[in-house]
Scaffold this motif. Structure first.
Motif, PDB file in Angstrom:
ATOM      1  N   TRP A 271      -5.502   4.074   1.472  1.00 26.13           N
ATOM      2  CA  TRP A 271      -5.356   3.116   0.369  1.00 26.13           C
ATOM      3  C   TRP A 271      -6.660   2.348   0.175  1.00 26.13           C
ATOM      4  O   TRP A 271      -7.120   2.150  -0.964  1.00 26.13           O
ATOM      5  CB  TRP A 271      -4.223   2.137   0.690  1.00 26.13           C
ATOM      6  CG  TRP A 271      -4.051   1.063  -0.344  1.00 26.13           C
ATOM      7  CD1 TRP A 271      -3.227   1.088  -1.425  1.00 26.13           C
ATOM      8  CD2 TRP A 271      -4.737  -0.208  -0.391  1.00 26.13           C
ATOM      9  NE1 TRP A 271      -3.357  -0.079  -2.153  1.00 26.13           N
ATOM     10  CE2 TRP A 271      -4.277  -0.887  -1.542  1.00 26.13           C
ATOM     11  CE3 TRP A 271      -5.677  -0.825   0.406  1.00 26.13           C
ATOM     12  CZ2 TRP A 271      -4.731  -2.155  -1.888  1.00 26.13           C
ATOM     13  CZ3 TRP A 271      -6.152  -2.082   0.063  1.00 26.13           C
ATOM     14  CH2 TRP A 271      -5.670  -2.731  -1.081  1.00 26.13           C
TER      15      TRP A 271
ATOM     16  N   HIS B 224      -9.168   2.151  -3.145  1.00 26.53           N
ATOM     17  CA  HIS B 224      -9.433   0.890  -3.838  1.00 26.53           C
ATOM     18  C   HIS B 224     -10.777   0.292  -3.421  1.00 26.53           C
ATOM     19  O   HIS B 224     -10.983  -0.921  -3.543  1.00 26.53           O
ATOM     20  CB  HIS B 224      -8.303  -0.105  -3.548  1.00 26.53           C
ATOM     21  CG  HIS B 224      -6.975   0.316  -4.101  1.00 26.53           C
ATOM     22  ND1 HIS B 224      -6.169   1.234  -3.464  1.00 26.53           N
ATOM     23  CD2 HIS B 224      -6.324  -0.041  -5.233  1.00 26.53           C
ATOM     24  CE1 HIS B 224      -5.065   1.422  -4.178  1.00 26.53           C
ATOM     25  NE2 HIS B 224      -5.134   0.673  -5.265  1.00 26.53           N
TER      26      HIS B 224
ATOM     27  N   LYS C  48       2.720  -3.618   3.731  1.00 23.83           N
ATOM     28  CA  LYS C  48       1.957  -4.573   2.939  1.00 23.83           C
ATOM     29  C   LYS C  48       0.756  -5.029   3.744  1.00 23.83           C
ATOM     30  O   LYS C  48       0.726  -4.906   4.974  1.00 23.83           O
ATOM     31  CB  LYS C  48       2.822  -5.769   2.551  1.00 23.83           C
ATOM     32  CG  LYS C  48       3.940  -5.418   1.570  1.00 23.83           C
ATOM     33  CD  LYS C  48       4.712  -6.650   1.160  1.00 23.83           C
ATOM     34  CE  LYS C  48       5.819  -6.301   0.170  1.00 23.83           C
ATOM     35  NZ  LYS C  48       6.592  -7.495  -0.237  1.00 23.83           N
TER      36      LYS C  48
ATOM     37  N   ALA D 159      -2.916   3.097   5.273  1.00 19.21           N
ATOM     38  CA  ALA D 159      -3.669   1.908   4.882  1.00 19.21           C
ATOM     39  C   ALA D 159      -5.154   2.224   4.736  1.00 19.21           C
ATOM     40  O   ALA D 159      -5.818   1.715   3.823  1.00 19.21           O
ATOM     41  CB  ALA D 159      -3.461   0.797   5.919  1.00 19.21           C
TER      42      ALA D 159
ATOM     43  N   TYR E  16       0.819  -1.211   0.000  1.00 20.35           N
ATOM     44  CA  TYR E  16       0.000   0.000   0.000  1.00 20.35           C
ATOM     45  C   TYR E  16       0.850   1.256   0.000  1.00 20.35           C
ATOM     46  O   TYR E  16       0.326   2.361   0.109  1.00 20.35           O
ATOM     47  CB  TYR E  16      -0.994   0.000   1.167  1.00 20.35           C
ATOM     48  CG  TYR E  16      -0.422  -0.076   2.571  1.00 20.35           C
ATOM     49  CD1 TYR E  16      -0.078   1.077   3.268  1.00 20.35           C
ATOM     50  CD2 TYR E  16      -0.249  -1.306   3.202  1.00 20.35           C
ATOM     51  CE1 TYR E  16       0.407   1.020   4.551  1.00 20.35           C
ATOM     52  CE2 TYR E  16       0.244  -1.376   4.485  1.00 20.35           C
ATOM     53  CZ  TYR E  16       0.587  -0.212   5.167  1.00 20.35           C
ATOM     54  OH  TYR E  16       1.083  -0.279   6.448  1.00 20.35           O
ATOM     55  N   SER E  17       2.168   1.100  -0.122  1.00 20.88           N
ATOM     56  CA  SER E  17       3.084   2.221  -0.287  1.00 20.88           C
ATOM     57  C   SER E  17       4.431   1.666  -0.702  1.00 20.88           C
ATOM     58  O   SER E  17       4.696   0.478  -0.548  1.00 20.88           O
ATOM     59  CB  SER E  17       3.204   3.019   1.026  1.00 20.88           C
ATOM     60  OG  SER E  17       4.159   4.056   0.875  1.00 20.88           O
TER      61      SER E  17
END
Length: 863
Positions: free
Chosen positions: A148, A152, A74, A145, A66-67
């Motif tokens: 993110w 998404h 992760k 997170a 996520y970055s």
């Protein structure tokens, strides 16, 4: 006992600051992690060699970055294969010590599966390790997170407005920090998705250290402890400010999302008192929270995975993030607490009273000429019951346009509306499956509420629904078959909460015509909280409610209990031809008084039988909107005070700014009680000069004539600190205790309308005279003489008074000290100081029966 530590290559760890200095340091950290929460999985944990299969209909993605800041950023995610449904999401933050940052193993995966079975998308995240303040980096990663996930949301079938965080131990601390630190301000994650919010809508900290200003367990306050040395850089006593900033407890404030605090009673690593102190702080701030103390439970996520705690956690999340069809919950406010904050910031809404009675131009429900169960002593309305109950057969509002209504409200500066779905007359302005006495049975034959709800949702405009608990039309209401009516009532509320998407407010009426048992309130409120967890409920029903609703009067100064004054734009709630419409200047002053008192204003319009809002009403609303376009910063998002509403106007504040709202006629010179802060700048929002002098215990304000902007000159004071810390200031406006009053006439001879009601300090009571009275008097007697130079008179349904005189008794003679031509709402007049114990209000001329809610004096203190 000895355990083998994994070898970790420090060069694989990328940080925002210097790289980790040595493998030895990480070994120490890992050792502490073992002591703290068991052996830690590396942040880049691979899935188990033989992972259990996900629930039917779900898939799993492992190690999703996520970055690109660190290899540890992760996550694993369990999500539905069919992503058309927007599901709530839970982010699990792995426990196991401050130094692990891992995503967890098979037990975490199984916990994610449990959430998936309940209709949630579930994530487990990894976060960075650093050799300096681990706390900020870890919180940044957690916030990143969340952002993110929102970016998404469609890809994984997530409803971006329903995201929760859950963690234990260090992960519990981080889940709490996600909930309490403000998005975009503190500890915001780096690495992308800046357009997304990091706000969460619920948090479940388990066995979490919530106050790092105290030792986490025995012996951890020593300088050689790895937690103290590496997390804070030294002994806690020497790093008090860092400990405060690292503590979720330090960020507690009103408006936080709901939190479920879970702790084991036998936790030896984090004192359960940490959870108790956090709960106390949340309670004092008015934030929603729940606590589970697991008897015999020890430290860690294990107590949250076991029944019945696991089911209690899911039930908590369901209350606030209920899985279900997309669009059921509001897309703007996040959680009930967030809805309340949004609603209080909005300040201004539109009330809409409408129904077949508009055909006659008479008042809704009250013009019905039938018996009113529960109110048998009131006189009947003017329209025979047979005629009134048949009006719906003619009701065809063909010109109704929901988008136009919402746009009119938006142009007025309003942020939400409340629509009458059913008034006391029982007619339903929505298509109910439980009755044929509704809009679908009228010639219009369509569910206009669906159109209105869609227009609100499309325009991101707040939607409120009014519903009358009494129903004078229903055959079972208050009869020996009343249970049938209760079933009907609950069924209709279920329809309103389930069939029209997001509902921000359910606005009840008629509470006092029964008891909690009359309406089945406990079950009814519980059902609403389940169906619409974010929805606010007004105080006109027994039970757990969110805000008060003074009617046809501005509420008293009360900055801590949310309230909303509902007031008609005309003289009655429903449409009336040739009704007197309040001028925009009067409406602006009502809005200012509401905001200055800590409340909202719900201004009512009555649409015509055609479905249109009358042009005269639209014109006034547009003029209010034009004023708000220029001066809205002094209203929206503010809170009331520190100067409560009084004869000269009111004040509002936000952060380090106070807005003084000075009404026409009082701007030339105003002396106010002093402030505990220094005024560093002042200006009139309308432009032009303003002089503010701060001298010890007083502030003097002078606005030159060219800088005045009737009906409300707004002066902005910039302070050297937070205005919210300033205590409310006295107004010296009061009715002396022990005052009595008498009047020339009392409406229908009823005790509730005697003159004493105008001196009882109750804004909802009033002195009233009979309809058609064109002159009257009221005399006030005080226990002892007072000296006063201002009087305020709140004319309940003004302006009715067209000529009046104020008199004081001098011996046996009444002497006039003020004469006026009209009053109206919150009228105030100034005159040379008068000393008296008997005061008379002589109403020389009125266009209808005079009626006053309150009379107040500005008392000059004795020297």
């Amino acid at each position: 006992m000895h355990k083998t530590l994994p070898e970790i290559d420090p060069d694989t760890i990328i940080t925002e600051g210097p790289k980790v200095r040595s493998t030895q340091l990480l070994r120490v950290a890992a050792l502490f992690a073992i002591l703290w929460g068991g052996a830690a999985a590396p942040a880049w944990t691979q899935p188990p060699e033989s992972p259990p299969p996900p629930p039917s209909g779900y898939a799993v993605d492992y190690d999703v970055p996520y970055s690109d800041v660190s290899v540890r950023q992760k996550l694993d995610i369990v999500y539905p294969k069919e992503t058309a449904k927007a599901c709530p999401a839970v982010i699990l933050i792995h426990s196991g010590g401050w130094y692990t940052g891992g995503k967890g193993g098979e037990s975490t995966l199984r916990q994610m599966y449990r959430f998936a079975e309940e209709g949630y998308v579930a994530l487990s995240i990894g976060y960075r390790l650093t050799d300096e303040a681990i706390f900020p980096a870890a919180v940044e990663d957690c916030k990143l997170a969340v952002r993110w996930l929102r970016a998404h949301a469609k890809e994984y079938g997530v409803d971006p407005t329903r995201i929760a965080a859950m963690g234990a131990s260090a992960g519990g601390h981080l889940s709490a920090m996600l909930a309490v630190t403000q998005p975009g301000v503190e500890l915001e994650g780096r690495g992308g998705y800046a357009e997304e919010s990091s706000a969460i809508q619920a948090a479940v900290p388990v066995c979490a250290p919530l106050d790092l200003r105290v030792p986490l367990s025995k012996g951890l306050a020593h300088a050689d402890d790895p937690l103290v040395v590496q997390f804070l850089g030294g002994p806690l006593a020497e790093k008090a400010e860092e400990a405060r900033r690292a503590s979720p407890l330090s960020y507690v404030r009103p408006g936080l999302p709901p939190m479920l605090l879970v702790h084991g009673s036998e936790d030896k690593r984090v004192d359960p008192g940490q959870t108790t102190r956090m709960a106390e702080a949340l309670g004092k701030a008015g934030c929603p929270y729940e606590v589970i103390i697991v008897e015999g439970g020890k430290h860690g996520m294990g107590i949250a995975r076991d029944e019945p705690v696991s089911s209690q956690i899911i039930a908590f999340l369901n209350r606030y993030l209920r899985p279900g069809e997309p669009g059921v919950l509001n897309v703007t406010p996040a959680g009930r607490a967030e809805t309340l904050r949004w609603w209080r910031d909005a300040k201004f809404g539109m009330f809409i009273h409408w129904g077949p009675a508009s055909i006659k131009g008479e008042e809704i429900s009250w013009s019905r000429g039938g018996v009113r169960p529960g109110l048998p002593d009131l006189p009947l309305g003017a329209i025979p019951i047979e005629e009134y109950d048949s009006l719906y057969r003619q009701f065809n509002p063909a010109e109704f346009n929901a988008e136009e209504w919402v746009q009119i409200a938006r142009d007025a500066g309003m942020k939400y509306l409340v629509f009458t779905t059913k008034h006391h007359d029982g007619f339903c302005m929505f298509d109910s499956q439980l009755t044929e006495y509704d809009i679908a049975a009228a010639p219009y034959a369509k569910d206009l509420l669906k159109d209105l709800a869609k227009a609100c949702h499309d325009k991101d405009f707040g939607l409120g629904l009014y519903y009358s608990l009494p129903d004078w039309h229903h055959p079972a209401y208050l009869t020996d078959r009343h249970e049938d009516y209760v079933t009907y009532l609950h069924g209709q509320i279920r329809e309103l909460c389930g069939n029209y998407g997001a509902v921000d407010v359910l606005w009840f009426d008629g509470k006092q015509q029964g008891t909690a048992e009359t309406w089945g309130s406990p079950a009814l409120v519980g059902m609403m909280r389940e169906l619409q967890p974010r929805m606010l409920i007004n105080d006109r029903i027994w039970g757990d409610t969110d805000f008060d609703t003074p009617e046809q009067v501005i509420g008293r100064f009360e900055p801590n209990r949310p309230w909303e004054s509902c007031i008609t734009l005309g003289q009655q709630w429903g449409w009336k031809p040739e009704d007197r419409i309040k001028p925009w200047e009067e409406c602006v002053q009502l809005l200012v008084r509401a905001a200055g008192g800590g409340g909202n204003l719900l201004l009512n319009v009555g649409p015509m039988p055609s479905g249109e809002i009358e042009a005269r009403q639209v014109k006034v609303l547009t003029e209010i909107g034009a004023w708000l376009t220029q001066y809205g910063e002094s209203i929206y998002g503010t809170r009331g005070g520190p100067y409560p509403p009084t004869y000269w106007g009111a004040s509002t504040h936000r952060e380090n700014t106070i807005y003084l709202h000075v009404f026409e006629g009082w701007e030339s010179a105003l002396e106010l009680p002093g402030l505990e802060r220094t005024v560093v700048a002042s200006e009139a929002l309308g432009g032009g000069a303003v002089e503010v002098r701060q001298d010890g215990d007083r502030i003097t304000l002078q606005v030159p004539e060219g800088s005045r902007c009737p009906p409300d000159t707004v002066v902005r004071l910039t302070l050297d600190g937070d205005a919210a810390t300033i205590a409310p200031k006295p107004t010296n406006m009061a009715m002396p205790e022990g005052a009595t009053a008498s009047g020339s006439n009392v409406r229908r001879g009823e005790a509730k309308y005697t003159a004493d009601k105008a001196v009882d300090a109750d804004p909802m009571s009033r002195w009233a005279t009979d309809d058609g009275e064109h002159s009257a008097w009221m005399e006030i007697r005080l226990p002892k003489p007072i000296t006063f130079d201002v009087m305020m008179i709140d004319e309940a349904f003004g302006p009715r008074v067209e000529a009046f005189a104020l008199q004081a008794k001098d011996g046996t003679e009444w002497k006039t000290f003020y004469e006026g031509s009209s009053m109206g709402r919150n009228w105030a007049g100034r005159f040379p100081p008068v000393t008296a114990s008997e005061i008379r209000i002589e109403i020389v001329k009125a266009n209808d029966g005079p009626t006053f809610r309150d009379v107040l004096f500005h008392v000059i203190p004795e020297k």
